[in-house]
Scaffold this motif. Structure first.
Motif, PDB file in Angstrom:
ATOM      1  N   LEU A 115      -4.873   2.161   2.935  1.00 12.98           N
ATOM      2  CA  LEU A 115      -3.913   2.491   4.026  1.00 12.98           C
ATOM      3  C   LEU A 115      -4.662   2.189   5.178  1.00 12.98           C
ATOM      4  O   LEU A 115      -4.062   1.763   6.171  1.00 12.98           O
ATOM      5  N   THR A 116      -6.050   2.539   5.207  1.00 12.73           N
ATOM      6  CA  THR A 116      -6.805   2.472   6.518  1.00 12.73           C
ATOM      7  C   THR A 116      -6.712   1.186   6.802  1.00 12.73           C
ATOM      8  O   THR A 116      -6.664   0.540   8.100  1.00 12.73           O
ATOM      9  N   THR A 154      -2.425   8.797   7.414  1.00 13.37           N
ATOM     10  CA  THR A 154      -3.530   8.785   6.325  1.00 13.37           C
ATOM     11  C   THR A 154      -4.443   9.828   6.211  1.00 13.37           C
ATOM     12  O   THR A 154      -4.844  10.398   5.355  1.00 13.37           O
ATOM     13  N   LEU A 186       1.661   4.129  -3.121  1.00 19.01           N
ATOM     14  CA  LEU A 186       1.090   5.532  -2.667  1.00 19.01           C
ATOM     15  C   LEU A 186       2.399   6.259  -3.250  1.00 19.01           C
ATOM     16  O   LEU A 186       2.191   7.306  -4.035  1.00 19.01           O
ATOM     17  N   VAL A 203      -0.153   5.349  11.553  1.00 16.32           N
ATOM     18  CA  VAL A 203      -0.719   5.228  10.151  1.00 16.32           C
ATOM     19  C   VAL A 203      -2.286   5.853   9.954  1.00 16.32           C
ATOM     20  O   VAL A 203      -2.347   6.607   9.125  1.00 16.32           O
ATOM     21  N   LEU A 251       5.352   8.013   6.406  1.00 16.58           N
ATOM     22  CA  LEU A 251       4.833   6.618   6.392  1.00 16.58           C
ATOM     23  C   LEU A 251       5.991   5.712   6.017  1.00 16.58           C
ATOM     24  O   LEU A 251       6.162   4.634   6.301  1.00 16.58           O
ATOM     25  N   THR A 257      -6.146   4.271  -2.895  1.00 15.26           N
ATOM     26  CA  THR A 257      -5.027   3.964  -1.836  1.00 15.26           C
ATOM     27  C   THR A 257      -5.076   4.511  -0.586  1.00 15.26           C
ATOM     28  O   THR A 257      -4.793   3.793   0.402  1.00 15.26           O
ATOM     29  N   ARG A 258      -6.027   5.528  -0.243  1.00 11.94           N
ATOM     30  CA  ARG A 258      -6.138   6.018   1.092  1.00 11.94           C
ATOM     31  C   ARG A 258      -7.059   4.779   1.833  1.00 11.94           C
ATOM     32  O   ARG A 258      -6.673   4.614   2.920  1.00 11.94           O
ATOM     33  N   GLN A 284       0.768  -0.920   0.146  1.00 10.60           N
ATOM     34  CA  GLN A 284      -0.154  -0.086   0.089  1.00 10.60           C
ATOM     35  C   GLN A 284       0.601   1.298  -0.038  1.00 10.60           C
ATOM     36  O   GLN A 284       0.495   2.076  -0.730  1.00 10.60           O
ATOM     37  N   VAL A 285       1.893   1.318   0.539  1.00  9.68           N
ATOM     38  CA  VAL A 285       2.945   2.310   0.780  1.00  9.68           C
ATOM     39  C   VAL A 285       3.571   2.436  -0.495  1.00  9.68           C
ATOM     40  O   VAL A 285       3.818   3.631  -1.027  1.00  9.68           O
TER      41      VAL A 285
END
Length: 130
Positions: free
Chosen positions: A70-71, A89, A36, A85, A125, A66-67, A32-33
């Motif tokens: 991240l959650t 976010t 991003l 995180v 992040l 993507t947000r 995920q990072v």
């Protein structure tokens, strides 16, 4: 003669270690990072090109997903890391909202300022997982 070979071998091992060390660090970032990171680079290209409509579309499309991802990642982390995180976010989301608003008004200085905040959140992040 033997010390020459040892020195050469030592240099080769150090070079190999440095060469192999970089990909390992990048691979340690969650997908995920990493995603991003790619999206922030693409967004920067759009900001540099002053492509207002595409900036807004990109923020609401791929970067919105993507947000969300991240959650989802945060839920799987230990409590302290999870909280950080989630905070980052949210900070990222607020910066993207400011960027979206600035792009809507064709305000290049504000777009660049908001993009800098997006990049800063990404850097934090990445540091969290390094």
């Amino acid at each position: 003669m033997m010390s020459c070979w040892r020195s050469l071998l030592l240099v080769l091992f150090v070079a190999l270690g440095l060469w192999l060390g970089s990909p390992v660090q990048a691979a340690s970032l969650p997908p995920q990072v990493q995603e991003l990171e790619q999206q922030v680079s693409q967004l920067q290209r759009l900001v540099d090109a002053e492509d207002w409509l595409e900036i807004r579309s990109y923020i609401h499309g791929p970067m919105g997903l993507t947000r969300k991802n991240l959650t989802g990642l945060a839920v799987t982390l230990p409590k302290e890391q999870k909280q950080e995180v989630i905070r980052l976010t949210k900070e990222l989301g607020q910066s993207l909202e400011k960027l979206d608003f600035a792009a809507k008004g064709y305000d290049q200085p504000e777009v660049e300022a908001a993009q800098a905040k997006v990049k800063k959140a990404l850097d934090r992040l990445e540091a969290l997982f390094s």
